[in-house]
Design a protein around this motif. Sequence first.
Motif, PDB file in Angstrom:
ATOM      1  N   PRO A 129       0.828  -1.211   0.000  1.00 11.06           N
ATOM      2  CA  PRO A 129       0.000   0.000   0.000  1.00 11.06           C
ATOM      3  C   PRO A 129       0.862   1.261   0.000  1.00 11.06           C
ATOM      4  CG  PRO A 129      -0.701  -1.537   1.712  1.00 11.06           C
ATOM      5  CD  PRO A 129       0.590  -2.050   1.171  1.00 11.06           C
ATOM      6  N   THR A 130       0.309   2.320  -0.547  1.00 10.70           N
ATOM      7  CA  THR A 130       1.035   3.598  -0.600  1.00 10.70           C
ATOM      8  C   THR A 130       0.328   4.699   0.182  1.00 10.70           C
ATOM      9  OG1 THR A 130      -0.085   4.198  -2.651  1.00 10.70           O
ATOM     10  CG2 THR A 130       2.050   3.095  -2.850  1.00 10.70           C
ATOM     11  N   ASN A 131      -0.852   4.419   0.677  1.00 14.73           N
ATOM     12  CA  ASN A 131      -1.658   5.458   1.340  1.00 14.73           C
ATOM     13  C   ASN A 131      -1.590   5.343   2.869  1.00 14.73           C
ATOM     14  OD1 ASN A 131      -3.086   3.027   1.293  1.00 14.73           O
ATOM     15  ND2 ASN A 131      -5.071   4.009   1.184  1.00 14.73           N
ATOM     16  N   TRP A 132      -0.388   5.185   3.413  1.00 17.06           N
ATOM     17  CA  TRP A 132      -0.210   5.020   4.853  1.00 17.06           C
ATOM     18  C   TRP A 132      -0.565   6.285   5.610  1.00 17.06           C
ATOM     19  CZ3 TRP A 132       0.389   0.248   6.448  1.00 17.06           C
ATOM     20  CH2 TRP A 132       0.964  -0.675   5.598  1.00 17.06           C
ATOM     21  N   GLY A 170     -10.104  -4.198   3.087  1.00 16.53           N
ATOM     22  CA  GLY A 170      -9.327  -4.547   4.274  1.00 16.53           C
ATOM     23  C   GLY A 170      -8.380  -3.426   4.642  1.00 16.53           C
ATOM     24  N   ARG A 171      -7.494  -3.724   5.583  1.00 19.29           N
ATOM     25  CA  ARG A 171      -6.504  -2.751   6.045  1.00 19.29           C
ATOM     26  C   ARG A 171      -5.144  -3.422   6.158  1.00 19.29           C
ATOM     27  NH1 ARG A 171     -10.605  -0.562   5.321  1.00 19.29           N
ATOM     28  NH2 ARG A 171     -11.598   1.136   6.436  1.00 19.29           N
ATOM     29  N   ALA A 172      -4.110  -2.618   6.006  1.00 22.36           N
ATOM     30  CA  ALA A 172      -2.746  -3.054   6.260  1.00 22.36           C
ATOM     31  C   ALA A 172      -2.228  -2.250   7.447  1.00 22.36           C
ATOM     32  CB  ALA A 172      -1.864  -2.819   5.042  1.00 22.36           C
ATOM     33  N   VAL A 173      -1.404  -2.870   8.284  1.00 26.10           N
ATOM     34  CA  VAL A 173      -0.866  -2.228   9.486  1.00 26.10           C
ATOM     35  C   VAL A 173       0.641  -2.458   9.519  1.00 26.10           C
ATOM     36  CG1 VAL A 173      -0.941  -2.173  12.011  1.00 26.10           C
ATOM     37  CG2 VAL A 173      -3.022  -2.664  10.730  1.00 26.10           C
ATOM     38  N   ARG A 174       1.398  -1.391   9.839  1.00 29.43           N
ATOM     39  CA  ARG A 174       2.849  -1.524   9.969  1.00 29.43           C
ATOM     40  C   ARG A 174       3.363  -0.654  11.111  1.00 29.43           C
ATOM     41  NH1 ARG A 174       5.271   1.869   4.784  1.00 29.43           N
ATOM     42  NH2 ARG A 174       4.685   3.944   5.547  1.00 29.43           N
ATOM     43  N   ASP A 175       4.573  -0.932  11.536  1.00 32.94           N
ATOM     44  CA  ASP A 175       5.254  -0.167  12.579  1.00 32.94           C
ATOM     45  C   ASP A 175       5.847   1.081  11.938  1.00 32.94           C
ATOM     46  OD1 ASP A 175       7.050   0.855  14.479  1.00 32.94           O
ATOM     47  OD2 ASP A 175       7.707  -1.128  15.125  1.00 32.94           O
ATOM     48  N   PHE A 186       4.396  -5.495   6.625  1.00 35.61           N
ATOM     49  CA  PHE A 186       3.123  -5.096   7.220  1.00 35.61           C
ATOM     50  C   PHE A 186       2.229  -6.310   7.379  1.00 35.61           C
ATOM     51  CE2 PHE A 186       2.919  -4.587   2.649  1.00 35.61           C
ATOM     52  CZ  PHE A 186       1.713  -5.182   2.299  1.00 35.61           C
ATOM     53  N   PHE A 187       1.218  -6.151   8.214  1.00 34.05           N
ATOM     54  CA  PHE A 187       0.191  -7.165   8.398  1.00 34.05           C
ATOM     55  C   PHE A 187      -1.020  -6.765   7.574  1.00 34.05           C
ATOM     56  CE2 PHE A 187       2.654  -7.348  12.324  1.00 34.05           C
ATOM     57  CZ  PHE A 187       2.922  -8.706  12.397  1.00 34.05           C
ATOM     58  N   ARG A 188      -1.657  -7.738   6.974  1.00 33.85           N
ATOM     59  CA  ARG A 188      -2.843  -7.504   6.139  1.00 33.85           C
ATOM     60  C   ARG A 188      -4.056  -8.108   6.854  1.00 33.85           C
ATOM     61  NH1 ARG A 188      -3.440  -6.660   0.520  1.00 33.85           N
ATOM     62  NH2 ARG A 188      -1.179  -6.612   0.374  1.00 33.85           N
ATOM     63  N   PHE A 189      -5.143  -7.341   6.950  1.00 32.66           N
ATOM     64  CA  PHE A 189      -6.380  -7.792   7.583  1.00 32.66           C
ATOM     65  C   PHE A 189      -7.545  -7.653   6.610  1.00 32.66           C
ATOM     66  CE2 PHE A 189      -3.544  -6.362  10.908  1.00 32.66           C
ATOM     67  CZ  PHE A 189      -3.588  -7.416  11.790  1.00 32.66           C
ATOM     68  N   THR A 190      -8.431  -8.628   6.607  1.00 29.62           N
ATOM     69  CA  THR A 190      -9.621  -8.538   5.772  1.00 29.62           C
ATOM     70  C   THR A 190     -10.556  -7.481   6.340  1.00 29.62           C
ATOM     71  OG1 THR A 190     -10.893 -10.158   7.033  1.00 29.62           O
ATOM     72  CG2 THR A 190      -9.480 -11.017   5.239  1.00 29.62           C
TER      73      THR A 190
END
Length: 64
Positions: free
Chosen positions: A4-7, A29-34, A42-46
């Motif tokens: 993703p590029t829209n952090w 879904g969403r992606a999460v990173r530190d 990153f972690f990917r969530f539905t």
Amino acid sequence: MDTPTNWRKSSFSGSTNECVEIADLADGGRAVRDSKRPDDGFFRFTAGEWSAFISGVKAGEFDQ
């Protein structure tokens, strides 16, 4: 898997980099990173997983 590029991070984090960032995914879904280590992946969530997490936060399930 595209990165993703829209952090974005919470406005509550102020000027520190000690938080997580999230990004919207095309499938809802969403992606999460530190934020301190963005190159570590990153972690990917539905959409369903993210919705369940947000509901839990709002219900106080993670309060200490």
